[in-house]
Enzyme design. Structure first.
Site, mmCIF file in Angstrom:
data_model
loop_
_atom_site.group_PDB
_atom_site.id
_atom_site.type_symbol
_atom_site.label_atom_id
_atom_site.label_comp_id
_atom_site.label_asym_id
_atom_site.label_seq_id
_atom_site.Cartn_x
_atom_site.Cartn_y
_atom_site.Cartn_z
ATOM 1 C CB SER A 7 -0.952 -0.045 1.195
ATOM 2 O OG SER A 7 -1.945 0.941 1.094
ATOM 3 C CG HIS B 228 -5.832 -2.023 0.287
ATOM 4 N ND1 HIS B 228 -4.983 -1.640 -0.717
ATOM 5 C CD2 HIS B 228 -5.329 -1.487 1.430
ATOM 6 C CE1 HIS B 228 -4.014 -0.902 -0.208
ATOM 7 N NE2 HIS B 228 -4.201 -0.800 1.095
ATOM 8 C CG ASP C 293 -6.602 -2.369 -3.455
ATOM 9 O OD1 ASP C 293 -7.109 -1.281 -3.117
ATOM 10 O OD2 ASP C 293 -5.421 -2.667 -3.223
#
Length: 307
Positions: A152, A281, A251
């Protein structure tokens, strides 16, 4: 998707959560549920001085139960540059060490909004550059044994560190692994990516949260187009590491992560792009037996073991 999982994701997707107002208590909740490292040889805490000696950068080293390789991973955690630390990622890093058979160096970089861009990036750069330059700190024989990895916001930092190393005339890592990375600057309705609209409301990480994280990381809207914040806007992507980009089907960051992989490939770099079906995610923090984690580590190990 499991109905219970879908229900939980819907709860944490509530638009009532405002990261700019709620990040402090979210950090406290994360810390409360974090597994503290147990005493033993498998974990070691170290510190690396910042370039100007103004602060220490904590680094936690995770040793695999069964070492399969002498190489090392330098890991930058996710959390929108705002939440998360080496404690909240302890379980994920233990899994990473055990499932790859490699040492993992987890970096506790400074967080926004207290320390906005480029503070966290400079911490990550400092650790990567130090470990690659001073091999005596890790016992490695060659800097090529170090792979950068992040998830991320940490994937964003890994990509940015590789660009920064190149731009400052330093050695560039041989490989990098970007797990569902942030690579673009705008996650509003004006985003050019379909996944922001289709996945940005009910799968835990919402487009609203991403935008709030971005605003805390870099309050100046114009500067969010900086290549070290939005790597996808980088004009020159040559001389970058061999790259594995892993994305998740549900995501909101899926499309921009895959587009960054494509852009790297078009610039002449060696790139593998792997989308994990049915995943959302943040799945790298799930238990090691979870299906998305198993699939991701199959791709990671295939990538790492390629010569």
């Amino acid at each position: 998707m499991n109905p219970f999982v879908r229900f939980i994701l819907k709860l944490i997707s509530s638009p009532k959560i405002n990261m700019q107002e709620d990040y402090v208590w979210i950090r406290k909740v994360q810390q409360f549920f974090s597994k503290k490292p147990r005493n033993g040889y498998r974990i070691m805490d170290k510190k690396i001085y910042s370039q100007d000696r103004s602060h220490d950068i904590p680094v936690r080293i995770f040793f695999p139960k069964e070492p399969l390789n002498e190489d090392a991973l330098v890991f930058f955690h996710g959390g929108g540059w705002v939440i998360g630390d080496i404690d909240t990622y302890t379980s994920a890093c233990k899994n990473m060490a055990d499932l790859t058979g490699r040492m993992v160096y987890s970096v506790d970089y400074r967080l926004a909004p207290e320390f906005p861009f480029p503070s966290g990036l400079e911490d990550c750069y400092r650790v990567a550059e130090t470990l690659m330059t001073h091999l005596e700190l890790s016992g490695l024989r060659n800097a090529s044994q170090i792979t950068l990895i992040g998830d991320s916001a940490g994937g964003n930092l890994a990509a940015a560190v590789s660009l920064l190393l190149r731009d400052r005339g330093k050695a560039v890592p041989t490989k990098q692994i970007l797990l569902y990375p942030v690579t673009y600057w705008d996650h509003t309705k004006n985003s050019p990516f379909k996944s922001i609209r289709t996945n940005g409301y009910k799968y835990g990480l919402t487009a609203k949260k991403i935008q709030e994280y971005m605003e805390m990381y870099e309050p100046n809207k114009a500067n969010r187009k900086n290549s070290y914040i939005a790597p996808l806007l980088t004009k020159d992507l040559t001389n970058q590491p061999k790259t594995l980009v892993i994305t998740a089907e549900f995501d909101p960051l899926r499309d921009e992560g895959e587009m960054y992989g494509i852009a790297l490939r078009e610039a002449g770099n060696d790139v593998v792009i792997q989308r994990i079906g049915g995943a959302v995610h943040g799945f790298i923090t799930y238990p090691k037996f979870a299906t998305p984690v198993t699939a991701a580590y199959q791709a990671i190990n295939d990538f790492l073991n390629e010569t």
